[in-house]
Design a protein around this motif. Structure first.
Motif, PDB file in Angstrom:
ATOM      1  N   LEU A  33       0.823  -1.208   0.000  1.00 55.86           N
ATOM      2  CA  LEU A  33       0.000   0.000   0.000  1.00 55.86           C
ATOM      3  C   LEU A  33       0.859   1.261   0.000  1.00 55.86           C
ATOM      4  O   LEU A  33       0.600   2.197  -0.763  1.00 55.86           O
ATOM      5  CB  LEU A  33      -0.919   0.013   1.233  1.00 55.86           C
ATOM      6  N   MET A  34       1.892   1.293   0.837  1.00 53.70           N
ATOM      7  CA  MET A  34       2.614   2.533   1.112  1.00 53.70           C
ATOM      8  C   MET A  34       3.791   2.799   0.181  1.00 53.70           C
ATOM      9  O   MET A  34       4.204   3.945   0.018  1.00 53.70           O
ATOM     10  CB  MET A  34       3.112   2.523   2.562  1.00 53.70           C
ATOM     11  N   GLY A  35       4.354   1.760  -0.422  1.00 53.31           N
ATOM     12  CA  GLY A  35       5.504   1.977  -1.297  1.00 53.31           C
ATOM     13  C   GLY A  35       6.664   2.593  -0.541  1.00 53.31           C
ATOM     14  O   GLY A  35       7.047   2.135   0.534  1.00 53.31           O
ATOM     15  N   THR A  36       7.214   3.682  -1.071  1.00 52.56           N
ATOM     16  CA  THR A  36       8.372   4.327  -0.442  1.00 52.56           C
ATOM     17  C   THR A  36       7.993   5.105   0.813  1.00 52.56           C
ATOM     18  O   THR A  36       8.870   5.547   1.554  1.00 52.56           O
ATOM     19  CB  THR A  36       9.048   5.289  -1.433  1.00 52.56           C
ATOM     20  N   MET A  37       6.685   5.281   1.064  1.00 54.00           N
ATOM     21  CA  MET A  37       6.251   6.031   2.244  1.00 54.00           C
ATOM     22  C   MET A  37       5.908   5.123   3.420  1.00 54.00           C
ATOM     23  O   MET A  37       5.280   5.559   4.384  1.00 54.00           O
ATOM     24  CB  MET A  37       5.039   6.912   1.912  1.00 54.00           C
ATOM     25  N   VAL A  38       6.323   3.858   3.352  1.00 52.93           N
ATOM     26  CA  VAL A  38       6.086   2.932   4.454  1.00 52.93           C
ATOM     27  C   VAL A  38       6.809   3.435   5.703  1.00 52.93           C
ATOM     28  O   VAL A  38       7.825   4.137   5.617  1.00 52.93           O
ATOM     29  CB  VAL A  38       6.571   1.512   4.070  1.00 52.93           C
ATOM     30  N   ASN A  39       6.299   3.100   6.873  1.00 53.07           N
ATOM     31  CA  ASN A  39       6.922   3.548   8.123  1.00 53.07           C
ATOM     32  C   ASN A  39       8.385   3.137   8.217  1.00 53.07           C
ATOM     33  O   ASN A  39       8.750   2.002   7.884  1.00 53.07           O
ATOM     34  CB  ASN A  39       6.184   2.965   9.332  1.00 53.07           C
ATOM     35  N   THR A  40       9.228   4.027   8.693  1.00 52.87           N
ATOM     36  CA  THR A  40      10.615   3.698   9.003  1.00 52.87           C
ATOM     37  C   THR A  40      10.669   3.132  10.421  1.00 52.87           C
ATOM     38  O   THR A  40       9.684   3.199  11.173  1.00 52.87           O
ATOM     39  CB  THR A  40      11.501   4.954   8.925  1.00 52.87           C
ATOM     40  N   TRP A  41      11.827   2.600  10.810  1.00 56.23           N
ATOM     41  CA  TRP A  41      11.941   2.007  12.139  1.00 56.23           C
ATOM     42  C   TRP A  41      11.729   3.051  13.233  1.00 56.23           C
ATOM     43  O   TRP A  41      11.098   2.784  14.255  1.00 56.23           O
ATOM     44  CB  TRP A  41      13.298   1.323  12.306  1.00 56.23           C
ATOM     45  N   TRP A  42      12.250   4.272  13.025  1.00 56.01           N
ATOM     46  CA  TRP A  42      12.132   5.288  14.061  1.00 56.01           C
ATOM     47  C   TRP A  42      10.697   5.826  14.153  1.00 56.01           C
ATOM     48  O   TRP A  42      10.240   6.198  15.240  1.00 56.01           O
ATOM     49  CB  TRP A  42      13.132   6.427  13.853  1.00 56.01           C
ATOM     50  N   GLN A  43       9.990   5.828  13.028  1.00 55.40           N
ATOM     51  CA  GLN A  43       8.576   6.203  13.088  1.00 55.40           C
ATOM     52  C   GLN A  43       7.781   5.151  13.851  1.00 55.40           C
ATOM     53  O   GLN A  43       6.884   5.483  14.641  1.00 55.40           O
ATOM     54  CB  GLN A  43       8.015   6.369  11.673  1.00 55.40           C
ATOM     55  N   ASN A  44       8.133   3.878  13.637  1.00 52.69           N
ATOM     56  CA  ASN A  44       7.448   2.805  14.374  1.00 52.69           C
ATOM     57  C   ASN A  44       7.738   2.869  15.869  1.00 52.69           C
ATOM     58  O   ASN A  44       6.881   2.529  16.689  1.00 52.69           O
ATOM     59  CB  ASN A  44       7.860   1.441  13.821  1.00 52.69           C
ATOM     60  N   VAL A  45       8.943   3.282  16.236  1.00 50.53           N
ATOM     61  CA  VAL A  45       9.266   3.449  17.659  1.00 50.53           C
ATOM     62  C   VAL A  45       8.360   4.508  18.282  1.00 50.53           C
ATOM     63  O   VAL A  45       7.777   4.301  19.352  1.00 50.53           O
ATOM     64  CB  VAL A  45      10.753   3.839  17.844  1.00 50.53           C
ATOM     65  N   MET A  46       8.213   5.644  17.584  1.00 51.57           N
ATOM     66  CA  MET A  46       7.407   6.744  18.117  1.00 51.57           C
ATOM     67  C   MET A  46       5.917   6.376  18.195  1.00 51.57           C
ATOM     68  O   MET A  46       5.257   6.639  19.196  1.00 51.57           O
ATOM     69  CB  MET A  46       7.589   7.994  17.262  1.00 51.57           C
ATOM     70  N   VAL A  47       5.391   5.752  17.129  1.00 55.13           N
ATOM     71  CA  VAL A  47       3.965   5.396  17.165  1.00 55.13           C
ATOM     72  C   VAL A  47       3.718   4.245  18.134  1.00 55.13           C
ATOM     73  O   VAL A  47       2.628   4.108  18.688  1.00 55.13           O
ATOM     74  CB  VAL A  47       3.427   5.063  15.754  1.00 55.13           C
ATOM     75  N   GLY A  48       4.758   3.402  18.349  1.00 51.77           N
ATOM     76  CA  GLY A  48       4.641   2.345  19.355  1.00 51.77           C
ATOM     77  C   GLY A  48       4.529   2.933  20.749  1.00 51.77           C
ATOM     78  O   GLY A  48       3.724   2.463  21.568  1.00 51.77           O
ATOM     79  N   ILE A  49       5.310   3.973  21.016  1.00 48.80           N
ATOM     80  CA  ILE A  49       5.214   4.674  22.297  1.00 48.80           C
ATOM     81  C   ILE A  49       3.822   5.283  22.442  1.00 48.80           C
ATOM     82  O   ILE A  49       3.203   5.228  23.508  1.00 48.80           O
ATOM     83  CB  ILE A  49       6.296   5.772  22.398  1.00 48.80           C
ATOM     84  N   GLY A  50       3.319   5.843  21.330  1.00 50.85           N
ATOM     85  CA  GLY A  50       1.991   6.434  21.346  1.00 50.85           C
ATOM     86  C   GLY A  50       0.909   5.414  21.645  1.00 50.85           C
ATOM     87  O   GLY A  50      -0.006   5.664  22.447  1.00 50.85           O
ATOM     88  N   LEU A  51       1.004   4.239  21.021  1.00 49.13           N
ATOM     89  CA  LEU A  51       0.010   3.190  21.254  1.00 49.13           C
ATOM     90  C   LEU A  51       0.072   2.704  22.695  1.00 49.13           C
ATOM     91  O   LEU A  51      -0.963   2.439  23.322  1.00 49.13           O
ATOM     92  CB  LEU A  51       0.239   2.021  20.289  1.00 49.13           C
ATOM     93  N   ALA A  52       1.291   2.601  23.233  1.00 56.39           N
ATOM     94  CA  ALA A  52       1.438   2.189  24.634  1.00 56.39           C
ATOM     95  C   ALA A  52       0.786   3.219  25.561  1.00 56.39           C
ATOM     96  O   ALA A  52       0.136   2.849  26.546  1.00 56.39           O
ATOM     97  CB  ALA A  52       2.920   2.030  24.973  1.00 56.39           C
ATOM     98  N   ALA A  53       0.941   4.500  25.219  1.00 56.92           N
ATOM     99  CA  ALA A  53       0.330   5.564  26.025  1.00 56.92           C
ATOM    100  C   ALA A  53      -1.192   5.478  25.968  1.00 56.92           C
ATOM    101  O   ALA A  53      -1.878   5.660  26.986  1.00 56.92           O
ATOM    102  CB  ALA A  53       0.805   6.932  25.531  1.00 56.92           C
ATOM    103  N   ILE A  54      -1.720   5.188  24.773  1.00 55.18           N
ATOM    104  CA  ILE A  54      -3.172   5.053  24.623  1.00 55.18           C
ATOM    105  C   ILE A  54      -3.687   3.890  25.456  1.00 55.18           C
ATOM    106  O   ILE A  54      -4.684   4.003  26.173  1.00 55.18           O
ATOM    107  CB  ILE A  54      -3.547   4.811  23.148  1.00 55.18           C
TER     108      ILE A  54
END
Length: 410
Positions: A376-397
Motif C-alpha cells: 500500500l505505502m511503497g516508499t512512504m512505508v513507516n521507518t523504524w524510528w517512526q514505528n518506535v514513536m507510534v509504538g510509544i503512542g500506542l502504549a500511552a493510549i
C-alpha cells in the motif's frame, strides 16, 4: 511531479500555503470543551507542572497525523476502504461506527460549549445560543462544496483562537519562568485521572485518523508530502498544543491572583475582569467560543462522514447521505443540551470516555498496520524510528485506556 518541479524558488513558499487545512481540521476537533476543561483543572490544581504532558501529547499526535496523511496519499480510496481491503469489511465498518458513536456523545459538550461561549459574550440563555450554533453549522452543510467551506471556517477559527489565547496569557501576566519549568516531566501527588484526561484530550487518535479524509477531500498528491508536513501537519497540530498550554498557564496565573482555583471555564473568564478588565474577559470568551464551535463543526462532519464510509454510502461531505448523518450528530447534541438546560450531563461524558477506550486503540492500531503495509505505502512505508514513536503512542493510549477502565469498573 512535473508541477512540483516547475515551481520557481521565489514561489516555493506559496506551496506551503496551498496545503494548509487537513491538520488544522484535526486540531480544531481536538481542541474542544473537554480539552479546555482538563487544561483549566490542570492549571488550577497543579499550576504549571503538567505543561510537559501537552508537549509529549503534541509530538505523538504529529506522528499519528502524519501516518494518516501518508496512507491517504498512497491509497486509491479512503482510509476505511483501505482497512476493508487489507483487514476485511467488518473491521472497516467497526471503525466507522465507533467514530460515529464517539462523535455522537461528544456533540453534547461541543453544543453546550458553543452556547456558553456566546452567552458569556452577549448574555442570554446558553440553550438559546446552543440551538443557534446548531442551526448555523447545519446551514453550512447546505453548501455545494461543503468541505471547502468547512475547511475555511475551521482554519479561520483556529487563527482566531490562537490570537485570543495568546493575548489572554499576556494580559493576565503569568510567571513565565515557572511555566518554562513545567516542560520538565513531573508527577505531582493526586494528579490521577487528570493526567489521563490531558493525554486523552490532546492525543486524539480519532482526529488523527480523520486527517486522511481531509487530505483526500483536498486532492493533495504524493509530490506535495514535504510541503504538507511543514505547511500543515506540524503547524496544524502544534497550534492547539500551544493553545492548551496557554490555557493551563492562564488558569495557573488566575489561581495565583485570586488564591482560588477556577472551577469552570465561565469562572476563569470572569477572573479576567479584575485582572485585565473587560477586554481580557471578552478576548478569552471569544477564544473559548472558537474552540467549542470549531470542535462542533469538525466533530459532526467527521462523525457523519466516517459512518457513511463504513456503511459504504460514500465519504464526500457534499453527498446527501453523508449530510444526513452529520445532521444526526448535530441534532443529538442540540436535543440533549436543550433537555438538560444547557448543562453538560456527566453520564454522557462517562459514556463517551468508555467509547474512546474501546475505539481509540483500534484506530491507532489500524493506522500502524496500514502504514507498515509495503504494498500500500511503497516508499512512504513507516521507518523504524517512526514505528518506535507510534509504538510509544500506542502504549500511552493503552495505558490511558487501562486507567479509565479501572475507574469505570470501580
Amino acid at each position: 511531479l512535473d508541477e512540483a518541479k516547475s515551481a520557481t524558488p521565489g514561489r516555493a513558499w506559496t506551496k506551503y500555503l496551498t496545503v494548509i487545512g487537513p491538520a488544522f481540521i484535526a486540531g480544531a476537533w481536538q481542541f474542544g470543551p473537554g480539552n479546555l476543561t482538563s487544561a483549566v483543572q490542570a492549571g488550577g490544581k497543579f499550576q504549571y507542572s503538567l505543561i510537559w504532558v501537552i508537549l509529549v501529547s503534541t509530538i505523538l499526535m504529529i506522528f499519528y497525523t502524519d501516518m494518516s496523511v501518508r496512507i491517504a496519499l498512497n491509497s486509491e480510496g479512503s482510509l476505511i476502504d483501505s482497512v476493508k481491503r487489507t483487514l476485511g469489511k467488518p473491521v472497516g465498518v467497526l471503525a466507522g461506527v465507533g467514530v460515529f458513536l464517539i462523535t455522537l456523545m461528544f456533540s453534547v459538550g461541543n453544543a453546550v460549549g458553543s452556547g456558553l461561549g456566546l452567552s458569556l459574550i452577549f448574555g442570554g440563555s446558553t440553550v438559546m445560543w446552543t440551538l443557534i450554533c446548531t442551526l448555523v453549522v447545519a446551514s453550512v452543510m447546505l453548501f455545494k462544496n461543503t468541505y471547502s467551506v468547512v475547511e475555511k471556517i475551521l482554519v479561520s477559527l483556529v487563527v482566531m483562537m490562537a490570537i485570543g489565547f495568546i493575548l489572554s496569557a499576556f494580559l493576565i501576566k503569568p510567571d513565565w519562568g515557572s511555566a518554562a519549568q513545567g516542560l520538565l516531566p513531573t508527577f505531582p501527588a493526586g494528579v490521577g485521572l487528570l493526567l489521563v484526561a490531558l493525554i486523552g484530550t490532546n492525543f486524539s487518535i480519532n482526529a488523527a485518523f480523520c486527517t486522511g479524509y481531509a487530505t483526500r477531500q483536498r486532492g493533495l498528491k504524493q509530490w506535495q508530502y514535504k510541503h504538507i508536513v511543514i505547511g500543515d501537519t506540524i503547524p496544524g497540530i502544534v497550534a492547539p498544543g500551544i493553545m492548551t498550554a496557554l490555557v493551563i498557564i492562564v488558569a495557573a496565573a488566575a489561581t495565583q491572583l485570586t488564591g482560588e482555583a477556577p472551577g469552570s471555564l465561565a469562572q476563569l473568564a470572569n477572573i479576567f475582569r479584575p485582572a485585565a478588565g473587560d477586554i481580557g474577559y471578552y478576548i478569552f470568551s471569544l477564544g473559548f467560543f472558537g474552540a467549542a464551535f470549531s470542535s462542533m463543526v469538525a466533530n459532526s462532519s467527521n462523525g457523519g462522514m466516517l459512518l457513511a464510509d463504513g456503511l459504504g454510502w460514500g465519504n464526500n461531505l457534499s453527498e446527501k447521505r453523508v449530510k444526513i448523518l452529520v445532521y444526526a450528530v448535530l441534532a443529538f447534541g442540540a436535543v440533549v443540551a436543550a433537555v438538560f438546560g444547557g448543562k453538560s450531563p456527566v453520564q454522557l461524558i462517562v459514556v463517551a470516555n468508555a467509547l474512546t477506550v474501546l475505539v481509540a486503540p483500534i484506530l491507532g492500531a489500524l493506522l500502524i498496520v496500514l502504514s507498515n503495509n509495503k504494498k500500500l505505502m511503497g516508499t512512504m512505508v513507516n521507518t523504524w524510528w517512526q514505528n518506535v514513536m507510534v509504538g510509544i503512542g500506542l502504549a500511552a493510549i493503552l495505558a490511558t485506556c487501562y486507567r479509565l477502565i479501572i475507574v469505570l469498573l470501580g
